[in-house]
Design an enzyme around this catalytic site. Structure first.
Site: not given
Length: 601
Positions: A114, A127, A323, A535
């Site tokens: 990240y 997302p 995220h 996912s």
């Protein structure tokens, strides 16, 4: 014609600075809150045995490599893990790290996956969430919804700060609750809102908020400077622009206000109807959640560094989340909480407040260099927005209940349907990633479920070739589903493949050891170039999460399996001639139906 509101509010919490390219080695970046939500202690994330992990790794490569490639990779792996080999020495160092840390992987993972990630967060990392369709009849409806949304998030924040939430369990195994405290809570700040407008939320009720939102909407009709576009750029470009931005006027203070905001609320203008000519509502709204549908629509109406960014449009509620602090579960709980709270409030009669606090307008200063940076960010955003192709749909033939009634795991069933889909379209198996949560361990993040197996490929082949009997197909399906369930269970219990090898790679880096041949071998490179990333993100509401592929020639597929239906968000890039999102989505629907027909035999 409804008047369009286009305002961005930031509503209070410190973000993770993804633009910091080099995070100091001793910085404990994971500790962003002192609130403790775990009532039961959790074990450390284990380090799986090297030999067993290597065997599982080789097994996962068999469907992806030809015979010559596999033999060479087998030799490389055996050389790496042999007694006295480099892998064995790195493994010993990793065991030492395990003893000295609360979690041997989490800080590394945060930095590598990240904080060190340099692509734009939009599409690639952050997302989007698409909530149930909701048609607002007037701007006043949006303003009231926005006020109750703010109240819902404030209530959730207060609930987390109280620490009075039940620890979740899998049977008698406690799960880590700390991720719930990572998305909003910050002990040392009062909740504020901004549009950069600023408003203290400490002593304000939701009826007063309705009038405050209306007031902000009126003051936002004149377009502001599209500074938010900078946050959509690649991380290095945004870091450079951020450094310039904070040196001008009162910008440093304003940026601090944004960083300390609880969340961001964006009220978008109406979408152009031409966006709906080739895509259904769900797909267009998914694009809106990820990119704002381009710089000329709502792309400038964002601040992508915030962990939680709620978006209200004329056809419902959206969210984007950054995220780095946590996985999706706390986001789903927050989102369902917001929908429930707003739904209850909208059943009550609206009460107009005579007095309301006015938000303070905060204006960032720009110079010519930053104006040019915004133009470049605008071009990059529009290119990415045009490239990402989304096909989102509700599969309503059946849901998790019907799959369970056939004694099958819904998640494994859906994963194998994806395998069949990819194979039918491309005549080869994918390197298939599914995220497994490691919440049974302290401060743990995820493990990779390597969904591609010998069993899944065998089933995909006979389903595509249509040569075998239905009985043999059913038996092959059962074997594939059960194989996936076993791999998924190993991953979720800390016995997966990828995080161990990630740890060995990080040890080599910290010890200044040349990258071992193991990590340049075709087996490693091919199996970690995930052409299918998936996912399960389970909302109770009719909501779904979406994101882009992780490789240029890949697909993304996120899904919400509910009792009687499954919501899917599929993605690929238009620039790749090999992939086709619409074909993937329609073939996936057919794969699910074909598999249920076999299960019902």
């Amino acid at each position: 014609m409804l008047k369009c509101v286009n305002s961005t509010w930031a509503v209070n919490k410190a973000m993770f600075y993804r633009q910091l390219k080099n995070v100091p080695k001793n910085q404990r970046v994971a500790n962003i809150t002192t609130i403790q939500l775990n009532k039961h202690s959790l074990p450390k994330q284990p380090i799986p045995a090297l030999e067993k992990t290597a065997a599982n790794y080789l097994r996962s490569l068999q469907p992806l490599l030809n015979e010559v490639e596999y033999k060479n990779t087998e030799r490389v792996v055996n050389e790496f893990i042999k007694e006295g080999g480099l892998g064995r020495r790195l493994y010993t160092k990793l065991l030492e790290r395990y003893e000295k840390t609360d979690n041997w992987m989490s800080e590394w993972w945060l930095k590598a996956a990240y904080l060190g990630y340099r692509y734009p967060v939009i599409v690639h990392s952050s997302p989007g969430t698409v909530g149930p369709s909701y048609k607002f009849s007037s701007p006043d409806d949006i303003h009231r919804y926005a006020a109750h949304l703010i109240g819902a998030v404030k209530k959730y924040d207060e609930m987390m700060k109280s620490g009075d939430i039940k620890q979740e369990m899998i049977k008698d195994i406690p799960l880590d609750m700390q991720p719930y405290a990572m998305i909003l809570v910050l002990d040392s700040f009062n909740p504020n809102i901004l549009q950069i407008f600023k408003l203290d939320l400490t002593n304000i009720n939701e009826n007063e908020l309705i009038e405050t939102v209306k007031d902000v909407a009126k003051r936002s009709l004149t377009p502001g400077k599209p500074v938010g576009l900078l946050t959509s750029n690649n991380r290095d470009a945004w870091a450079e622009a951020h450094s310039k931005l904070r040196k001008l006027g009162k910008n440093q203070q304003i940026l601090t206000e944004i960083e300390n905001a609880l969340f961001v609320l964006c009220i978008d203008k109406q979408l152009p109807q031409e966006l709906f000519q080739r895509k259904n509502d769900q797909s267009v709204r998914a694009l809106q959640s990820l990119t704002g549908c381009g710089s000329s629509v709502n792309g400038a109406n964002r601040w992508h560094d915030k962990t939680v960014q709620y978006i209200l449009s004329y056809d419902g509620i959206l969210m984007e989340y950054e995220h780095s602090p946590c996985e999706a579960l706390p986001i789903t709980v927050l989102h369902d909480h917001v929908l429930n709270h707003v739904g209850q409030k909208l059943k009550e009669p609206a009460v107009l407040a005579k007095n309301f606090p006015r938000a303070e307008l905060l204006e960032l200063e720009l110079d010519n260099n930053l104006e040019q940076s915004i133009e470049e960010a605008k071009q990059n955003l529009d290119e990415l927005c045009s490239d990402i192709d989304l096909e989102c749909f509700t599969f309503d033939n059946f849901g998790s209940s019907a799959i369970k009634s056939r004694k099958l795991s819904p998640d494994s069933f859906i994963q194998i349907a994806m395998q069949c889909t990819f194979y039918k379209l491309h005549r080869r198996p994918p390197a298939h990633y599914e995220s497994a949560a490691l919440r049974r361990f302290d401060k743990a993040r995820t493990e990779c479920i390597r969904s591609t197996s010998n069993e899944s490929v065998h089933f995909a082949k006979i389903m595509s070739e249509d040569r075998e009997s239905s009985i043999k197909k059913r038996d092959a399906m059962m074997a594939a589903v059960n194989a996936h369930k076993k791999i998924a269970t190993e991953a979720a219990t800390g016995e997966g493949v990828d995080r161990l090898f990630f740890g060995l790679k990080m040890i080599a880096k910290e010890e200044n050891i040349d990258l071992p041949n193991f990590f340049t071998d075709v087996g490693y490179s091919r199996s970690t170039s995930f052409t299918l990333t998936s996912s399960q993100v389970a909302y109770k509401s009719a909501s779904f999460m979406c994101y882009g592929p992780v490789v240029p020639n890949g697909y993304g597929c996120c899904y919400n399996p509910r009792v009687n239906d499954i919501l899917f968000a599929c993605s690929s890039f238009n620039s790749c001639p090999e992939t086709d999102t619409k074909n993937f989505a329609s073939t996936l629907s057919q794969s699910l139906r074909d598999m249920m027909n076999l299960a019902e035999m």
